[in-house]
Motif scaffolding. Structure first.
Motif, PDB file in Angstrom:
ATOM      1  N   ILE A  69       0.928  -0.997  -0.230  1.00 57.19           N
ATOM      2  CA  ILE A  69       0.167  -0.056   0.000  1.00 57.19           C
ATOM      3  C   ILE A  69       0.518   1.015  -0.058  1.00 57.19           C
ATOM      4  O   ILE A  69       2.142   1.756   0.827  1.00 57.19           O
ATOM      5  N   HIS A  70       0.188   2.277  -0.459  1.00 59.38           N
ATOM      6  CA  HIS A  70       1.242   3.314  -1.260  1.00 59.38           C
ATOM      7  C   HIS A  70       1.274   4.277   0.518  1.00 59.38           C
ATOM      8  O   HIS A  70      -0.195   4.572   0.797  1.00 59.38           O
ATOM      9  N   PRO A  71       2.014   4.921   0.427  1.00 63.54           N
ATOM     10  CA  PRO A  71       2.614   6.369   1.546  1.00 63.54           C
ATOM     11  C   PRO A  71       1.015   6.657   2.235  1.00 63.54           C
ATOM     12  O   PRO A  71       0.660   6.855   3.060  1.00 63.54           O
ATOM     13  N   ASP A  72       1.047   7.454   0.783  1.00 67.98           N
ATOM     14  CA  ASP A  72      -0.793   8.118   0.390  1.00 67.98           C
ATOM     15  C   ASP A  72      -2.103   7.719   0.640  1.00 67.98           C
ATOM     16  O   ASP A  72      -2.936   8.640   0.390  1.00 67.98           O
ATOM     17  N   PHE A  73      -1.782   6.425   1.213  1.00 61.45           N
ATOM     18  CA  PHE A  73      -3.349   5.446   1.285  1.00 61.45           C
ATOM     19  C   PHE A  73      -4.141   6.273   1.649  1.00 61.45           C
ATOM     20  O   PHE A  73      -3.182   7.003   2.984  1.00 61.45           O
ATOM     21  N   THR A  78     -17.541   3.974   3.413  1.00 65.12           N
ATOM     22  CA  THR A  78     -18.820   4.776   3.274  1.00 65.12           C
ATOM     23  C   THR A  78     -19.364   4.525   3.062  1.00 65.12           C
ATOM     24  O   THR A  78     -20.770   5.232   3.738  1.00 65.12           O
ATOM     25  N   ASN A  79     -20.136   3.606   4.781  1.00 69.42           N
ATOM     26  CA  ASN A  79     -21.123   2.974   5.430  1.00 69.42           C
ATOM     27  C   ASN A  79     -20.513   3.633   6.910  1.00 69.42           C
ATOM     28  O   ASN A  79     -21.962   4.271   7.277  1.00 69.42           O
ATOM     29  N   THR A  80     -19.836   4.334   6.902  1.00 69.26           N
ATOM     30  CA  THR A  80     -19.007   4.910   8.182  1.00 69.26           C
ATOM     31  C   THR A  80     -18.499   6.611   8.120  1.00 69.26           C
ATOM     32  O   THR A  80     -18.654   7.309   9.059  1.00 69.26           O
ATOM     33  N   ASP A  81     -19.054   6.516   6.070  1.00 70.04           N
ATOM     34  CA  ASP A  81     -18.091   7.905   6.637  1.00 70.04           C
ATOM     35  C   ASP A  81     -16.970   8.409   7.173  1.00 70.04           C
ATOM     36  O   ASP A  81     -17.264   9.514   7.191  1.00 70.04           O
ATOM     37  N   SER A  82     -15.905   6.954   7.417  1.00 71.87           N
ATOM     38  CA  SER A  82     -14.335   7.513   7.888  1.00 71.87           C
ATOM     39  C   SER A  82     -13.410   7.256   7.068  1.00 71.87           C
ATOM     40  O   SER A  82     -13.804   6.658   5.755  1.00 71.87           O
ATOM     41  N   ILE A  83     -12.239   7.862   6.814  1.00 77.20           N
ATOM     42  CA  ILE A  83     -11.692   7.832   6.431  1.00 77.20           C
ATOM     43  C   ILE A  83     -10.083   7.790   7.287  1.00 77.20           C
ATOM     44  O   ILE A  83     -10.097   7.924   8.023  1.00 77.20           O
ATOM     45  N   ARG A  84      -9.490   6.130   6.730  1.00 85.21           N
ATOM     46  CA  ARG A  84      -8.388   5.751   7.809  1.00 85.21           C
ATOM     47  C   ARG A  84      -6.913   6.383   6.238  1.00 85.21           C
ATOM     48  O   ARG A  84      -7.092   5.306   5.084  1.00 85.21           O
ATOM     49  N   ASP A  85      -5.767   6.493   6.889  1.00 80.43           N
ATOM     50  CA  ASP A  85      -4.782   6.422   6.308  1.00 80.43           C
ATOM     51  C   ASP A  85      -4.020   4.885   6.501  1.00 80.43           C
ATOM     52  O   ASP A  85      -4.306   4.006   7.662  1.00 80.43           O
ATOM     53  N   CYS A  86      -2.129   4.689   6.026  1.00 80.29           N
ATOM     54  CA  CYS A  86      -2.338   3.812   5.606  1.00 80.29           C
ATOM     55  C   CYS A  86      -1.765   2.764   7.491  1.00 80.29           C
ATOM     56  O   CYS A  86      -2.034   1.485   7.503  1.00 80.29           O
ATOM     57  N   LEU A  87      -1.310   3.652   8.162  1.00 76.87           N
ATOM     58  CA  LEU A  87      -1.657   3.364  10.112  1.00 76.87           C
ATOM     59  C   LEU A  87      -2.618   3.135  10.134  1.00 76.87           C
ATOM     60  O   LEU A  87      -2.601   2.183  10.939  1.00 76.87           O
ATOM     61  N   GLU A  88      -3.594   3.889   9.930  1.00 80.59           N
ATOM     62  CA  GLU A  88      -5.131   3.216  11.002  1.00 80.59           C
ATOM     63  C   GLU A  88      -5.332   2.166  10.594  1.00 80.59           C
ATOM     64  O   GLU A  88      -5.915   1.531  11.320  1.00 80.59           O
ATOM     65  N   GLU A  89      -5.082   2.135   9.017  1.00 76.98           N
ATOM     66  CA  GLU A  89      -5.212   0.937   7.765  1.00 76.98           C
ATOM     67  C   GLU A  89      -5.362  -0.538   8.489  1.00 76.98           C
ATOM     68  O   GLU A  89      -5.939  -1.467   8.965  1.00 76.98           O
ATOM     69  N   LEU A  90      -3.878  -0.026   9.269  1.00 73.29           N
ATOM     70  CA  LEU A  90      -2.785  -1.395   9.582  1.00 73.29           C
ATOM     71  C   LEU A  90      -3.873  -1.793  10.936  1.00 73.29           C
ATOM     72  O   LEU A  90      -3.639  -2.896  11.301  1.00 73.29           O
ATOM     73  N   ALA A  91      -3.521  -0.727  11.496  1.00 77.90           N
ATOM     74  CA  ALA A  91      -4.683  -0.835  13.270  1.00 77.90           C
ATOM     75  C   ALA A  91      -6.092  -1.444  13.124  1.00 77.90           C
ATOM     76  O   ALA A  91      -6.078  -2.221  13.679  1.00 77.90           O
TER      77      ALA A  91
END
Length: 174
Positions: A69-73, A78-91
């Motif tokens: 996954i790209h560093p700017d991932f 769309t179910n929760t209207d949340s946006i996660r970056d790379c580290l948040e996605e892994l967590a």
């Protein structure tokens, strides 16, 4: 009454003119051979990358996932209207693996396209799969349709947009 009609006409005129210019631009681009959406010439490699991503999630291979996954991932749920970056996605997935057992995705149906203009410009693969797992606390089986639109660039995943149907909409699942 005429003043009201004139006022309404003036209110809608900028939008009308903009839409006409946009339509002319689309028609001009189409004459030049640039369709808004075309086949993705990197379809095979992009689909292989996505299959590796899903396999990595199932196997809890977070270091491997971090490599693809790209560093700017960003991941947009769309179910929760949340946006996660790379580290948040892994967590997020690490926490899911702590709550759920036997997490898996069915063999996905994939369709790749290239969007040639606009805010979605780039190579996208649409993914249809079924997510299933066993809740570690209640031992209840969880299964639902899971859909993703995944944008790739090079050999990296840039963006994932997800949506899914779950029985309990208050669920914090991906």
């Amino acid at each position: 009454m005429t003043n009201i009609k004139n006022s309404l006409a003036l209110a809608f005129l900028p939008g009308y003119l903009f839409s006409c210019q946009y339509e002319q631009q689309i028609n001009q681009n189409d004459r030049e051979g640039k369709s808004p959406v075309t086949a993705n010439p990197k379809e095979c490699s992009d689909q292989k990358l996505i299959r590796r991503y899903l396999e990595g999630l199932q196997l809890e291979s977070y270091d491997y996932i971090k490599e693809i996954i790209h560093p700017d991932f960003k991941c947009i749920n769309t179910n929760t209207d949340s946006i996660r970056d790379c580290l948040e996605e892994l967590a997020h997935w690490k926490s899911q693996h702590q709550k759920l057992k036997h997490l898996s995705f069915s063999d996905p149906v994939l369709k790749s396209v290239r969007v040639n203009r606009g805010i979605l410009k780039g190579d996208w693969t649409l993914v249809w799969t079924t997510f299933s797992a066993l809740d570690g606390g209640t031992l209840k089986s969880i299964k639902y349709e899971y859909h993703m639109a995944i944008k790739t660039s090079g050999d990296k995943i840039m963006e994932i947009q997800t949506w899914h149907q779950v029985e309990n909409e208050s669920s914090d699942l991906h």
